[in-house]
Design an enzyme around this catalytic site. Structure first.
Site, PDB file in Angstrom:
ATOM      1  N   SER A 128       0.827  -1.215   0.000  1.00 45.56           N
ATOM      2  CA  SER A 128       0.000   0.000   0.000  1.00 45.56           C
ATOM      3  C   SER A 128       0.853   1.253   0.000  1.00 45.56           C
ATOM      4  O   SER A 128       1.948   1.264   0.547  1.00 45.56           O
ATOM      5  CB  SER A 128      -0.917   0.022   1.220  1.00 45.56           C
ATOM      6  N   LYS A 182      -4.653  -6.417   3.542  1.00 48.30           N
ATOM      7  CA  LYS A 182      -4.620  -5.292   2.592  1.00 48.30           C
ATOM      8  C   LYS A 182      -6.037  -4.907   2.172  1.00 48.30           C
ATOM      9  O   LYS A 182      -6.357  -3.713   2.021  1.00 48.30           O
ATOM     10  CB  LYS A 182      -3.783  -5.676   1.364  1.00 48.30           C
ATOM     11  N   HIS A 185      -7.578  -2.966   4.895  1.00 47.65           N
ATOM     12  CA  HIS A 185      -6.966  -1.625   4.819  1.00 47.65           C
ATOM     13  C   HIS A 185      -7.716  -0.777   3.799  1.00 47.65           C
ATOM     14  O   HIS A 185      -8.074   0.375   4.050  1.00 47.65           O
ATOM     15  CB  HIS A 185      -5.483  -1.756   4.432  1.00 47.65           C
ATOM     16  N   ASN A 186      -7.968  -1.340   2.635  1.00 43.73           N
ATOM     17  CA  ASN A 186      -8.627  -0.560   1.580  1.00 43.73           C
ATOM     18  C   ASN A 186     -10.071  -0.235   1.943  1.00 43.73           C
ATOM     19  O   ASN A 186     -10.568   0.841   1.612  1.00 43.73           O
ATOM     20  CB  ASN A 186      -8.567  -1.319   0.250  1.00 43.73           C
ATOM     21  N   GLU A 189      -9.852   2.538   4.230  1.00 43.13           N
ATOM     22  CA  GLU A 189      -9.475   3.701   3.410  1.00 43.13           C
ATOM     23  C   GLU A 189     -10.726   4.336   2.777  1.00 43.13           C
ATOM     24  O   GLU A 189     -10.904   5.563   2.825  1.00 43.13           O
ATOM     25  CB  GLU A 189      -8.490   3.227   2.339  1.00 43.13           C
TER      26      GLU A 189
HETATM   27  P1  NDP Z   1      -0.108  -0.878 -14.480  1.00 43.98           P
HETATM   28  O1  NDP Z   1      -1.284  -0.986 -15.368  1.00 43.98           O
HETATM   29  O2  NDP Z   1       0.576   0.432 -14.365  1.00 43.98           O
HETATM   30  O3  NDP Z   1       0.987  -1.955 -14.929  1.00 43.98           O
HETATM   31  C1  NDP Z   1       0.632  -3.264 -15.188  1.00 43.98           C
HETATM   32  C2  NDP Z   1       1.877  -4.072 -15.486  1.00 43.98           C
HETATM   33  O4  NDP Z   1       1.479  -5.410 -15.700  1.00 43.98           O
HETATM   34  C3  NDP Z   1       2.623  -3.614 -16.736  1.00 43.98           C
HETATM   35  O5  NDP Z   1       3.989  -3.829 -16.553  1.00 43.98           O
HETATM   36  C4  NDP Z   1       2.061  -4.553 -17.792  1.00 43.98           C
HETATM   37  O6  NDP Z   1       2.952  -4.793 -18.855  1.00 43.98           O
HETATM   38  C5  NDP Z   1       1.896  -5.808 -17.007  1.00 43.98           C
HETATM   39  N1  NDP Z   1       0.898  -6.670 -17.609  1.00 43.98           N
HETATM   40  C6  NDP Z   1      -0.387  -6.347 -17.880  1.00 43.98           C
HETATM   41  N2  NDP Z   1      -1.009  -7.399 -18.424  1.00 43.98           N
HETATM   42  C7  NDP Z   1      -0.090  -8.391 -18.511  1.00 43.98           C
HETATM   43  C8  NDP Z   1      -0.138  -9.708 -19.001  1.00 43.98           C
HETATM   44  N3  NDP Z   1      -1.257 -10.230 -19.510  1.00 43.98           N
HETATM   45  N4  NDP Z   1       0.982 -10.444 -18.924  1.00 43.98           N
HETATM   46  C9  NDP Z   1       2.124  -9.935 -18.409  1.00 43.98           C
HETATM   47  N5  NDP Z   1       2.227  -8.683 -17.948  1.00 43.98           N
HETATM   48  C10 NDP Z   1       1.126  -7.914 -17.992  1.00 43.98           C
HETATM   49  O7  NDP Z   1      -0.588  -1.401 -13.047  1.00 43.98           O
HETATM   50  P2  NDP Z   1      -0.093  -0.979 -11.589  1.00 43.98           P
HETATM   51  O8  NDP Z   1       1.384  -0.951 -11.562  1.00 43.98           O
HETATM   52  O9  NDP Z   1      -0.854   0.213 -11.123  1.00 43.98           O
HETATM   53  O10 NDP Z   1      -0.645  -2.204 -10.708  1.00 43.98           O
HETATM   54  C11 NDP Z   1       0.024  -3.454 -10.621  1.00 43.98           C
HETATM   55  C12 NDP Z   1      -0.568  -4.214  -9.455  1.00 43.98           C
HETATM   56  O11 NDP Z   1      -0.371  -3.447  -8.259  1.00 43.98           O
HETATM   57  C13 NDP Z   1      -2.077  -4.434  -9.553  1.00 43.98           C
HETATM   58  O12 NDP Z   1      -2.428  -5.648  -8.969  1.00 43.98           O
HETATM   59  C14 NDP Z   1      -2.640  -3.295  -8.730  1.00 43.98           C
HETATM   60  O13 NDP Z   1      -3.940  -3.556  -8.249  1.00 43.98           O
HETATM   61  C15 NDP Z   1      -1.617  -3.236  -7.606  1.00 43.98           C
HETATM   62  N6  NDP Z   1      -1.546  -1.984  -6.870  1.00 43.98           N
HETATM   63  C16 NDP Z   1      -1.639  -0.788  -7.508  1.00 43.98           C
HETATM   64  C17 NDP Z   1      -1.575   0.386  -6.767  1.00 43.98           C
HETATM   65  C18 NDP Z   1      -1.627   1.716  -7.443  1.00 43.98           C
HETATM   66  O14 NDP Z   1      -1.719   2.728  -6.722  1.00 43.98           O
HETATM   67  N7  NDP Z   1      -1.552   1.802  -8.764  1.00 43.98           N
HETATM   68  C19 NDP Z   1      -1.415   0.371  -5.293  1.00 43.98           C
HETATM   69  C20 NDP Z   1      -1.258  -0.959  -4.751  1.00 43.98           C
HETATM   70  C21 NDP Z   1      -1.346  -2.076  -5.509  1.00 43.98           C
HETATM   71  P3  NDP Z   1       2.880  -4.005 -20.264  1.00 43.98           P
HETATM   72  O15 NDP Z   1       3.816  -2.866 -20.141  1.00 43.98           O
HETATM   73  O16 NDP Z   1       3.298  -5.005 -21.255  1.00 43.98           O
HETATM   74  O17 NDP Z   1       1.440  -3.572 -20.452  1.00 43.98           O
END
Ligand code: NDP
Length: 466
Positions: A128, A182, A185-186, A189
């Protein structure tokens, strides 16, 4: 070259920030991303940290770049993507290599994945703090086999937020325990945000304050018992001006709130656990209702807008802050009670004081009050937080303000679903003789469900047919 201490898959918002954080803390890391160009750009933009980062183009190259026994973090969208990524990765790994799902998985998926992994090392960790937290110190809630956690705990603790020097990264329990914590937590939140939004509505529509005054009020509250990240940013949001129109930013933002579903999971699980979390549920309902803009507009046209403006000085910002303090305590009491129920139900022995501690820094609900909550839970983890001496004292001094604010809001048509539900929870929790005897009578009348008598005897029936 197999020398990286850890690997990370998924260089999106969170993964990229987390990888930089890991490198920044002196760990060599290998990274892989589905879209190759993203990896190249990430490494190119990593600056001095690129010395610690190995960008790889194939999964095979990625795995070969990590020192065995490997530890690999997945930071990809929750759900099927995680299953697919694990399926692609496992054949390339040895029996001691550890996969860590750090996305926002549903804890039931994490339970299943842990069971599917069997003896193969697998952890599900909740992270988080958004992008900034991931980059400079998130709050980390770990779940899975303790020995697997211990293998990577030094890295996770090093990159986590610190509260007065203590790392906010803790093992919560087996399987999906980290992702469950988590999710709660959400849920909290959502409720915290909703109660602040209600205080904003009372200040804007009830007291007629402009955004500058509202911003100042939050800034003031951020110096007292309400001090928290969410109060701090609410003040900053209220103070911001739209560069396009020169109007307050809040005036140009549509009043329909989105959600990705993790708060909703909390409400769904609370129903499974029969855990009363009305403030969190009210917050989720409020978001759902906020998105019904057309219906709300039609409702206002049909019934007319409520007056909303409160009589002069009938509610002061000081009373409002006390109401918010009471609402916050009641909301957290519900959240921790739900965690305690889950701990029993799933046999997890969830460490309630440590959960309050891990939320003190790095995460979205971080606040000083959580430090006092950790003390209260350490003193007696089995007692509802609202009954802990310190919080009972604060509640005794603030529940009148909560009642006043809710009553005046109701009288003048200001919707305060979260604050109102907190008050109803409080009143129900201090009523030794409630009204469910009527429900039991009704149930027995129409369905012969039976009831317990206060003078002894279970599975009793009333003389309804007589
Ligand atoms: P993003 O959309 O920014 O990034 C997603 C990532 O996953 C990219 O690197 C993407 O690669 C990859 N990806 C997507 N689809 C696939 C696939 N089919 N196979 C392999 N790789 C894939 O997401 P976030 O970074 O925001 O979130 C990632 C995780 O973290 C999620 O579970 C989210 O819920 C969690 N999270 C997010 C928070 C936030 O504030 N954003 C906070 C806490 C947790 P590519 O570049 O190829 O698309």
């Amino acid at each position: 070259m197999s020398n990286a201490e850890i690997g990370l898959i998924g260089l999106g918002t969170m993964g990229a920030a987390l990888a930089l954080n890991i490198a920044d803390n002196g760990f060599d890391i290998a990274v892989w991303n589905r879209t190759e160009a993203t990896t190249q750009r990430f490494v190119a933009e990593a600056g001095a940290l690129c010395e610690r980062i190995t960008g790889t183009q194939t999964l095979e190259e990625f795995v070969a770049s990590i020192a065995p026994p490997r530890a690999i973090i997945l930071m990809v969208p929750a759900g099927k993507v995680v299953d697919d990524q694990i399926a692609a990765l496992r054949p390339l790994l040895g029996p001691d290599d550890l996969i860590i799902d750090a996305g926002n998985a549903n804890f039931r998926d994490t339970n299943r994945r842990a069971q599917e992994a069997g003896e193969l090392p697998f952890l599900g960790i909740g992270v988080s703090g958004g992008e900034e937290g991931a980059r400079f110190g998130p709050s980390i809630m770990g779940g899975g086999n303790r020995t697997h956690w211990d293998r990577v705990a030094h890295i996770l603790k090093a990159i986590s937020a610190k509260y007065k020097g203590e790392p906010c990264a803790t093992w919560m329990g087996q399987e999906g325990a980290g992702h469950f914590v988590k999710a709660v937590h959400n849920g909290i939140e959502y409720a915290d945000m909703q109660m602040i939004a209600e205080s904003y509505g009372i200040m804007r529509d009830g007291l007629g304050l402009d955004h500058g005054a509202i911003a100042e009020t939050y800034a003031e509250w951020d110096k007292g018992p309400l001090r928290s990240y969410l109060i701090e940013i609410s003040g900053k949001v209220a103070a911001t001006t739209d560069p396009q129109t020169g109007q307050p930013m809040l005036d140009v933002i549509v009043d329909a709130a989105g959600q990705k579903g993790t708060g909703r999971w909390t409400a769904i699980e609370a129903q499974h656990l029969a855990a009363p979390i009305p403030t969190i549920e009210a917050a989720i309902v409020a978001r759902n209702l906020s998105s019904q803009r057309d219906a709300r507009t039609a409702g206002e046209a049909l019934f007319g807008a409520a007056p909303r403006r409160l009589p002069h000085d009938i509610v002061t910002v000081s009373t409002l802050s006390k109401a918010l303090i009471a609402g916050k305590i009641l909301c957290y009491a519900q959240g921790f009670d739900m965690i305690a129920k889950a701990s029993d139900e799933f046999g997890w022995a969830l460490p309630l004081p440590a959960i309050a501690e891990v939320w003190r820094a790095g995460c979205i609900i971080r606040s000083d009050m959580l430090d006092d909550m950790a003390d209260a839970l350490r003193d007696d983890p089995n007692r509802n937080l609202m009954m802990a001496p310190n919080f009972a004292k604060i509640l005794s001094n603030t529940h009148g303000a909560l009642r006043h604010v809710v009553a005046q809001s109701a009288m003048h048509g200001l919707a305060t679903p979260a604050l109102s539900s907190g008050l109803a929870y409080f009143d129900a929790m201090r009523t030794a003789r409630g009204t469910a005897n009527m429900i039991q009578g009704q149930r027995d009348f129409f369905g012969a469900h039976g009831f317990a008598r206060i003078d002894g005897g279970t599975d009793q029936h009333g003389p309804w047919g007589a």
